[in-house]
Design a protein around this motif. Sequence first.
Motif, PDB file in Angstrom:
ATOM      1  N   GLN A 158       0.815  -1.206   0.000  1.00  0.00           N
ATOM      2  CA  GLN A 158       0.000   0.000   0.000  1.00  0.00           C
ATOM      3  C   GLN A 158       0.849   1.257   0.000  1.00  0.00           C
ATOM      4  OE1 GLN A 158      -2.774   0.096   3.215  1.00  0.00           O
ATOM      5  NE2 GLN A 158      -3.460   2.150   2.773  1.00  0.00           N
ATOM      6  N   LYS A 159       1.962   1.274   0.719  1.00  0.00           N
ATOM      7  CA  LYS A 159       2.799   2.470   0.787  1.00  0.00           C
ATOM      8  C   LYS A 159       3.343   2.845  -0.591  1.00  0.00           C
ATOM      9  CE  LYS A 159       4.388   2.109   5.538  1.00  0.00           C
ATOM     10  NZ  LYS A 159       5.552   1.956   6.424  1.00  0.00           N
ATOM     11  N   ILE A 160       3.785   1.854  -1.335  1.00  0.00           N
ATOM     12  CA  ILE A 160       4.322   2.123  -2.665  1.00  0.00           C
ATOM     13  C   ILE A 160       3.218   2.617  -3.585  1.00  0.00           C
ATOM     14  CG2 ILE A 160       5.377   1.051  -4.687  1.00  0.00           C
ATOM     15  CD1 ILE A 160       6.913  -0.757  -2.758  1.00  0.00           C
TER      16      ILE A 160
ATOM     17  N   PRO B  18       0.521  10.450  -6.746  1.00  0.00           N
ATOM     18  CA  PRO B  18       0.712  11.835  -7.216  1.00  0.00           C
ATOM     19  C   PRO B  18       1.237  11.935  -8.649  1.00  0.00           C
ATOM     20  CG  PRO B  18       1.601  11.587  -5.014  1.00  0.00           C
ATOM     21  CD  PRO B  18       1.214  10.230  -5.480  1.00  0.00           C
ATOM     22  N   TYR B  19       1.953  10.925  -9.113  1.00  0.00           N
ATOM     23  CA  TYR B  19       2.444  10.954 -10.487  1.00  0.00           C
ATOM     24  C   TYR B  19       1.314  10.745 -11.497  1.00  0.00           C
ATOM     25  CZ  TYR B  19       7.072  10.633  -8.410  1.00  0.00           C
ATOM     26  OH  TYR B  19       8.202  10.869  -7.691  1.00  0.00           O
ATOM     27  N   LEU B  20       0.222  10.175 -11.055  1.00  0.00           N
ATOM     28  CA  LEU B  20      -0.925   9.955 -11.933  1.00  0.00           C
ATOM     29  C   LEU B  20      -1.793  11.213 -12.049  1.00  0.00           C
ATOM     30  CD1 LEU B  20      -2.577   7.869 -13.562  1.00  0.00           C
ATOM     31  CD2 LEU B  20      -3.759   7.312 -11.446  1.00  0.00           C
ATOM     32  N   LYS B  21      -1.666  12.117 -11.096  1.00  0.00           N
ATOM     33  CA  LYS B  21      -2.549  13.287 -11.039  1.00  0.00           C
ATOM     34  C   LYS B  21      -2.570  14.121 -12.320  1.00  0.00           C
ATOM     35  CE  LYS B  21      -4.098  16.570  -7.645  1.00  0.00           C
ATOM     36  NZ  LYS B  21      -3.858  17.127  -6.326  1.00  0.00           N
ATOM     37  N   PRO B  22      -1.418  14.421 -12.962  1.00  0.00           N
ATOM     38  CA  PRO B  22      -1.499  15.211 -14.203  1.00  0.00           C
ATOM     39  C   PRO B  22      -2.236  14.495 -15.331  1.00  0.00           C
ATOM     40  CG  PRO B  22       0.735  15.228 -13.341  1.00  0.00           C
ATOM     41  CD  PRO B  22      -0.032  14.233 -12.534  1.00  0.00           C
TER      42      PRO B  22
ATOM     43  N   PRO C  81      -7.425  13.083 -15.973  1.00  0.00           N
ATOM     44  CA  PRO C  81      -8.567  13.124 -16.904  1.00  0.00           C
ATOM     45  C   PRO C  81      -8.485  12.042 -17.991  1.00  0.00           C
ATOM     46  CG  PRO C  81      -7.740  15.332 -16.537  1.00  0.00           C
ATOM     47  CD  PRO C  81      -6.780  14.395 -15.884  1.00  0.00           C
ATOM     48  N   LEU C  82      -7.288  11.827 -18.514  1.00  0.00           N
ATOM     49  CA  LEU C  82      -7.114  10.794 -19.526  1.00  0.00           C
ATOM     50  C   LEU C  82      -7.322   9.407 -18.940  1.00  0.00           C
ATOM     51  CD1 LEU C  82      -6.493  10.633 -22.502  1.00  0.00           C
ATOM     52  CD2 LEU C  82      -4.070  10.488 -21.936  1.00  0.00           C
ATOM     53  N   PHE C  83      -6.888   9.208 -17.708  1.00  0.00           N
ATOM     54  CA  PHE C  83      -7.082   7.929 -17.027  1.00  0.00           C
ATOM     55  C   PHE C  83      -8.574   7.665 -16.792  1.00  0.00           C
ATOM     56  CE2 PHE C  83      -7.245   5.395 -13.062  1.00  0.00           C
ATOM     57  CZ  PHE C  83      -6.615   4.259 -13.541  1.00  0.00           C
ATOM     58  N   LEU C  84      -9.305   8.692 -16.388  1.00  0.00           N
ATOM     59  CA  LEU C  84     -10.750   8.540 -16.190  1.00  0.00           C
ATOM     60  C   LEU C  84     -11.468   8.272 -17.513  1.00  0.00           C
ATOM     61  CD1 LEU C  84     -11.402  11.313 -13.529  1.00  0.00           C
ATOM     62  CD2 LEU C  84     -11.225   8.838 -13.177  1.00  0.00           C
TER      63      LEU C  84
ATOM     64  N   TYR D  63       7.194  11.328 -15.546  1.00  0.00           N
ATOM     65  CA  TYR D  63       7.183  12.143 -14.334  1.00  0.00           C
ATOM     66  C   TYR D  63       8.090  11.543 -13.261  1.00  0.00           C
ATOM     67  CZ  TYR D  63       3.163  14.561 -16.332  1.00  0.00           C
ATOM     68  OH  TYR D  63       2.338  15.279 -17.145  1.00  0.00           O
ATOM     69  N   ILE D  64       8.072  10.241 -13.143  1.00  0.00           N
ATOM     70  CA  ILE D  64       8.942   9.582 -12.161  1.00  0.00           C
ATOM     71  C   ILE D  64      10.404   9.793 -12.539  1.00  0.00           C
ATOM     72  CG2 ILE D  64       9.672   7.337 -11.256  1.00  0.00           C
ATOM     73  CD1 ILE D  64       6.729   6.462 -11.443  1.00  0.00           C
ATOM     74  N   ARG D  65      10.717   9.621 -13.822  1.00  0.00           N
ATOM     75  CA  ARG D  65      12.110   9.812 -14.269  1.00  0.00           C
ATOM     76  C   ARG D  65      12.568  11.247 -14.044  1.00  0.00           C
ATOM     77  NH1 ARG D  65      10.728   6.531 -19.364  1.00  0.00           N
ATOM     78  NH2 ARG D  65      11.349   4.438 -18.725  1.00  0.00           N
ATOM     79  N   SER D  66      11.705  12.229 -14.393  1.00  0.00           N
ATOM     80  CA  SER D  66      12.129  13.616 -14.184  1.00  0.00           C
ATOM     81  C   SER D  66      12.293  13.938 -12.718  1.00  0.00           C
ATOM     82  CB  SER D  66      11.213  14.636 -14.804  1.00  0.00           C
ATOM     83  OG  SER D  66      10.103  14.209 -15.306  1.00  0.00           O
ATOM     84  N   ASP D  67      11.438  13.374 -11.868  1.00  0.00           N
ATOM     85  CA  ASP D  67      11.572  13.593 -10.430  1.00  0.00           C
ATOM     86  C   ASP D  67      12.891  13.014  -9.911  1.00  0.00           C
ATOM     87  OD1 ASP D  67      10.725  14.519  -7.919  1.00  0.00           O
ATOM     88  OD2 ASP D  67       9.834  12.568  -7.433  1.00  0.00           O
ATOM     89  N   ILE D  68      13.219  11.829 -10.348  1.00  0.00           N
ATOM     90  CA  ILE D  68      14.491  11.206  -9.934  1.00  0.00           C
ATOM     91  C   ILE D  68      15.663  12.017 -10.459  1.00  0.00           C
ATOM     92  CG2 ILE D  68      15.970   9.185 -10.274  1.00  0.00           C
ATOM     93  CD1 ILE D  68      13.424   7.487 -10.160  1.00  0.00           C
ATOM     94  N   TYR D  69      15.574  12.487 -11.701  1.00  0.00           N
ATOM     95  CA  TYR D  69      16.652  13.281 -12.274  1.00  0.00           C
ATOM     96  C   TYR D  69      16.840  14.587 -11.504  1.00  0.00           C
ATOM     97  CZ  TYR D  69      19.430  15.768 -15.711  1.00  0.00           C
ATOM     98  OH  TYR D  69      20.405  16.485 -16.323  1.00  0.00           O
ATOM     99  N   GLU D  70      15.731  15.245 -11.159  1.00  0.00           N
ATOM    100  CA  GLU D  70      15.824  16.489 -10.378  1.00  0.00           C
ATOM    101  C   GLU D  70      16.477  16.239  -9.020  1.00  0.00           C
ATOM    102  OE1 GLU D  70      15.068  19.691 -11.086  1.00  0.00           O
ATOM    103  OE2 GLU D  70      14.669  19.058 -13.145  1.00  0.00           O
ATOM    104  N   ARG D  71      16.150  15.149  -8.397  1.00  0.00           N
ATOM    105  CA  ARG D  71      16.761  14.826  -7.105  1.00  0.00           C
ATOM    106  C   ARG D  71      18.242  14.527  -7.252  1.00  0.00           C
ATOM    107  NH1 ARG D  71      12.459  12.013  -3.214  1.00  0.00           N
ATOM    108  NH2 ARG D  71      10.630  13.095  -3.983  1.00  0.00           N
TER     109      ARG D  71
END
Length: 127
Positions: free
Chosen positions: A23-25, A31-35, A38-41, A112-120
């Motif tokens: 569940q934690k993962i 949050p990465y799905l949030k942008p 609408p397409l997911f829905l 989004y995950i890749r860019s977040d990791i790259y920014e970190r």
Amino acid sequence: MFKRFLAKENQELDEISGKKFQQKIFLRLLPYLKPSLPLFLFCILLVLGSTAVALFTPRLLGYLVDKALVPRNQSLLYQLVLLYLGLEILRLGFNITHSYYLQKVGQSVMQYIRSDIYERLIRMPIP
């Protein structure tokens, strides 16, 4: 209902990894799905539409047998066969569109995950 899905007693092993649902993962990835929400829905609506057509098909075939084949009503038979083919084409369109857009959602989440990791990594100090 969502909490019941995430409840620990309902955990099953993953078919590929053989590990339990974590569940934690899952919550960290939301949050990465949030942008792309609408397409997911929209993809969920397409799946529901495809399911509705698939559930209607046996009733249509039953009606076709009872009202067109047994009484040998050819004009009704042609109409129902065309309706059946149209519904199958519609279901195919739902499935293809759903697959395409769900792939886009998955790729955008990965980006989004890749860019977040790259920014970190960029902000980390150099030893």
